[in-house]
Structures are given as C-alpha cells and as structure tokens.
Enzyme design. Sequence first.
Site, PDB file in Angstrom:
ATOM      1  N   LEU A 198       0.693   7.280  13.409  1.00  0.00           N
ATOM      2  CA  LEU A 198       0.218   7.936  12.198  1.00  0.00           C
ATOM      3  C   LEU A 198      -0.503   6.931  11.304  1.00  0.00           C
ATOM      4  O   LEU A 198       0.082   5.919  10.897  1.00  0.00           O
ATOM      5  CB  LEU A 198       1.401   8.548  11.439  1.00  0.00           C
ATOM      6  CG  LEU A 198       2.325   9.477  12.252  1.00  0.00           C
ATOM      7  CD1 LEU A 198       3.396  10.073  11.349  1.00  0.00           C
ATOM      8  CD2 LEU A 198       1.531  10.569  12.954  1.00  0.00           C
ATOM      9  N   ALA A 229      -3.129   8.118   8.738  1.00  0.00           N
ATOM     10  CA  ALA A 229      -4.022   8.950   7.939  1.00  0.00           C
ATOM     11  C   ALA A 229      -3.902   8.701   6.447  1.00  0.00           C
ATOM     12  O   ALA A 229      -4.645   9.289   5.658  1.00  0.00           O
ATOM     13  CB  ALA A 229      -3.744  10.432   8.226  1.00  0.00           C
ATOM     14  N   ARG A 282      -1.816   1.667  -2.658  1.00  0.00           N
ATOM     15  CA  ARG A 282      -1.151   0.495  -3.234  1.00  0.00           C
ATOM     16  C   ARG A 282      -1.765  -0.825  -2.764  1.00  0.00           C
ATOM     17  O   ARG A 282      -1.451  -1.889  -3.298  1.00  0.00           O
ATOM     18  CB  ARG A 282       0.342   0.532  -2.902  1.00  0.00           C
ATOM     19  CG  ARG A 282       1.124   1.491  -3.792  1.00  0.00           C
ATOM     20  CD  ARG A 282       2.594   1.519  -3.447  1.00  0.00           C
ATOM     21  NE  ARG A 282       2.854   2.340  -2.281  1.00  0.00           N
ATOM     22  CZ  ARG A 282       4.066   2.506  -1.745  1.00  0.00           C
ATOM     23  NH1 ARG A 282       5.117   1.881  -2.271  1.00  0.00           N
ATOM     24  NH2 ARG A 282       4.227   3.268  -0.682  1.00  0.00           N
ATOM     25  N   GLN A 293      -6.232  14.348  10.792  1.00  0.00           N
ATOM     26  CA  GLN A 293      -5.263  15.210  10.132  1.00  0.00           C
ATOM     27  C   GLN A 293      -5.950  16.149   9.142  1.00  0.00           C
ATOM     28  O   GLN A 293      -6.846  15.739   8.387  1.00  0.00           O
ATOM     29  CB  GLN A 293      -4.219  14.373   9.386  1.00  0.00           C
ATOM     30  CG  GLN A 293      -3.142  15.212   8.707  1.00  0.00           C
ATOM     31  CD  GLN A 293      -2.006  14.388   8.132  1.00  0.00           C
ATOM     32  OE1 GLN A 293      -2.024  13.158   8.236  1.00  0.00           O
ATOM     33  NE2 GLN A 293      -1.021  15.040   7.536  1.00  0.00           N
ATOM     34  N   GLY A 351       1.419  15.452   5.010  1.00  0.00           N
ATOM     35  CA  GLY A 351       2.736  14.962   5.382  1.00  0.00           C
ATOM     36  C   GLY A 351       2.814  14.475   6.813  1.00  0.00           C
ATOM     37  O   GLY A 351       1.910  14.705   7.627  1.00  0.00           O
ATOM     38  N   THR A 352       3.927  13.830   7.148  1.00  0.00           N
ATOM     39  CA  THR A 352       4.082  13.195   8.465  1.00  0.00           C
ATOM     40  C   THR A 352       4.194  14.203   9.597  1.00  0.00           C
ATOM     41  O   THR A 352       3.702  13.961  10.704  1.00  0.00           O
ATOM     42  CB  THR A 352       5.323  12.286   8.462  1.00  0.00           C
ATOM     43  OG1 THR A 352       6.440  13.008   7.922  1.00  0.00           O
ATOM     44  CG2 THR A 352       5.083  11.040   7.626  1.00  0.00           C
ATOM     45  N   GLY A 399      15.302   6.347   2.807  1.00  0.00           N
ATOM     46  CA  GLY A 399      16.049   7.542   3.165  1.00  0.00           C
ATOM     47  C   GLY A 399      17.331   7.140   3.877  1.00  0.00           C
ATOM     48  O   GLY A 399      17.296   6.326   4.799  1.00  0.00           O
ATOM     49  N   SER A 447     -28.842 -42.990  13.016  1.00  0.00           N
ATOM     50  CA  SER A 447     -28.390 -42.261  11.827  1.00  0.00           C
ATOM     51  C   SER A 447     -29.557 -41.581  11.113  1.00  0.00           C
ATOM     52  O   SER A 447     -30.705 -42.029  11.177  1.00  0.00           O
ATOM     53  CB  SER A 447     -27.703 -43.233  10.860  1.00  0.00           C
ATOM     54  OG  SER A 447     -26.566 -43.809  11.460  1.00  0.00           O
TER      55      SER A 447
END
Length: 435
Positions: free
Chosen positions: A9, A11, A16, A75, A82-83, A136, A379
């Site tokens: 995933l 998308a 941030r 998506q 959402g996931t 979670g 040189s």
Amino acid sequence: MNDTSIIILAAGLGTRMKSKRPKVLFELCGEPMIIHVLRQAYAITDDVSVVLHYEKELIGRKIKEIFPRTKIYVQDLQNFPGTAGAIKNVTLSGQKIIVTCGDMPLVKSTDFMRLANSDADIAMSCFEAIDPFGYGRVIIKNGKVESIVEQKDASEAQLAVKSVNAGCYCFKREILEEILPLIKNENAQKEFYLTDTIKLANEHGFKCVAVNVCEKNFMGINDKFQLSIAEKIMQDEIKQNLMKSGVLMRMPESIFIDGRAKFQGECILEENVSILGACVIKDSVVKSSSVIEDSLIENSDIGPLAHIRPKSEIKNTHIGNFVEVKKGVLDGVKAGHLSYLGDCEIDCGTNIGCGTITCNYDGKAKHKTVIGKNVFIGSDTQLVAPINIGDDVLIAAGSTLTNDVPKGSLAISRAKQENKAGFFYKFFGKNDAEK
C-alpha cells in the site's frame, strides 16, 4: 513461494514529510523506501502489486525501472478511502495474500515468510512496545486475536496492553474475498479499515493469530526525522555485514555506504568516506573524506579528499588529494594532487602532474581525451579535448595543448619567458622599494 501474493500500500499523501516528493520515493542508503520493500517482497514471490494514488505516474515509473513485473493499481480515494479501500480493486491471485505498507523500508523477507507460513485464516504482525502510545492495541485471548483497538477508542485496561499492531497481514485468499466486501466505513473518518477484518473474521468463526515481529523491522516512516533513524539502522546493518566479511573501516560511524555497493577482497575505508551508487570496490584503500559514485575501483588507493564521479573505472592507480575523476578509465596511473580528469582514458605508466585538466566541455558537448602509456604530464597542463596523446610523451609544465601529440614527442605550448632588467624599480620607484 508461488502460492503467495504481496500487496504493498503506497497511496498516501505523506503530508508529514513536508515535501512535494511522494513519501515512498524518499531514499535510504541510495534507494527509495518503496524499492527496499519491493526487494524483500520479490525475495519470496513473483506476484507483487503496488497500490498508488498521489504522484502515481512518477512512483510507477520508478518501480517499473527496477521491478518491471510489478502490477500497479490506483486507489479510488473518493469512493474507497482507507487501507481496506486500497485493495478493493486489486486482483487477488495467490492462495495467501500478504498486505504491507510501502513506508516500512526495514521489513525483511523473513518477516513475510513467517506470516505466510502460519496456518491461520488471518495472521497479523504485532510486537511488544515499550511505549505503546499511538498504536492500535492487539487484544489476544487464548492464543487468538480478538480485536484491534485504536488508541482513541481503548479503555483504561486496553491502554495497558503492550501488544501493538505492526501493520502487516497475511490472509487466506478465500477469507479475504469473503470479508472484504463486508467492511463498512462507519467511523469518524469515513474510511474502510483493514483492521476491521479481525473483528469480522471472529464473527464468522475464522481463526486470527498474532505473529510477533521485531519492532525495528516494522518501523513506519512518517517524517524526515523517522527517515533519518531508519537510514541509520540500515547503515549500521550494511557496515556490520561488510566488516564481518573483511572490510576494514576506520570510525565506521562517520562512513556512508550505499546499499547497492559491493566490496571484494581486502578493502580499507578511512573516516568520512562516502560510497554512493552501485560501486564495486576491490582490494583498494579509500582514504579520508573521499567520495566515490557509481564506479569501479580495483587494486588502487583513492584520496584523501578525492572525488570519483560516475562511470569511472580505476585500476592499479594512485589518486591523490583534491583529484576529481569523471567518466575516466585509468589503469596504472599516478595522479597525485589537484587535477580534473573528465571523459578520459589514461594508460599504464602515466604520471599526471599537479593542476592538470582535461578540458572536456566546449559549452555544447563533452569530448574525450585519450592518453597513452608512459606519458609524463608536467604541472598546470590543459588538454583541450578531443585530443589524443601517444605513448612515451613528455608534456612541458604550463602547456595548453589543442592538437594530438605523436608517440615519443616532447609537447610544449607556452609563451617565451622574457626578463626586463630593473623593471621592478622603474615601476615602484627605487626609494619606495627600499622602504
């Protein structure tokens, strides 16, 4: 594992990161984070899909450059955010489906395999967090995952749980096909959440288990500070593996090594060295504060404070301080200091004097300089390309050459020296000069 498919995933907007660049294209150790995830995915399966939305063309092109077999989906964020919404339109082909995130560049193929090897209907990754704030919580009873409770919805007892969701799942395909259409967006964000599969699976009598994983491997990147932490972890791992295989490093914490670089034989890297791109370093010493990019270095010493730019091949050669080589092929050469050698081929036994420049750019195009064997270049010499210098040639210091030099010649191109007697006193005045 031909029976396993992996869906990545990617998308999200990545707001941030405070950048217009898509989050999954930020680099760690030389490559975008999505490429690190894809490499681990392809280590266990040939069936890999990526779900995109923001800057989908840009990300898709980068993915296809390196992993052309990857299936790209877009998506529908308007209708299915959402996931869980991300995989609504993905064709599910394997017997087992791993769903992971494109912003977890430290994940390992072995982590995917552990999930895929579970015999449960759903296996989800979790780890014991020292500080679970923001994660979670994974509620486990009698060896089964009962639910995933988000921080904001957790009771006081649930907040004390240390087991947290690492964000990677493995589904039996038929289970995912049955549960996915049942997921609703009845939440504050109005999104379809993959975490809801756990609750629905339990309601339908399916078995959900937690697979404990290493927290470090499942670190998600949300901002540039987290990006720096993840890159340091990856750098430490790269350098540890190289040192264990025989590469000697002085002050390894100051060294940067691209993940694509390869080392063979006995190599030494001094402090503040940067090895960038798909370099190959064989039996060589890279001295302090030198930079090597996308080049081959073999049986040579580079630096200190040298810069080897892309597409260079340097063998049996000494490159000293403040020497820059770009797209140069050097074999058996000495270039001790303060030179620019761009778009050139230089053969064995040749000595490059201090201040030598191959003038490769005419303002419109790049041109090549070819220098033969046993050439001694004095040189402060400028070689205006295109130009060929034959074998066994001497070039006088201070020369600017625009024409080819045949074998065995002395080339000299400079104004005749003139000494004007007494001019100093005439210019400044004798009394002033004596003060």
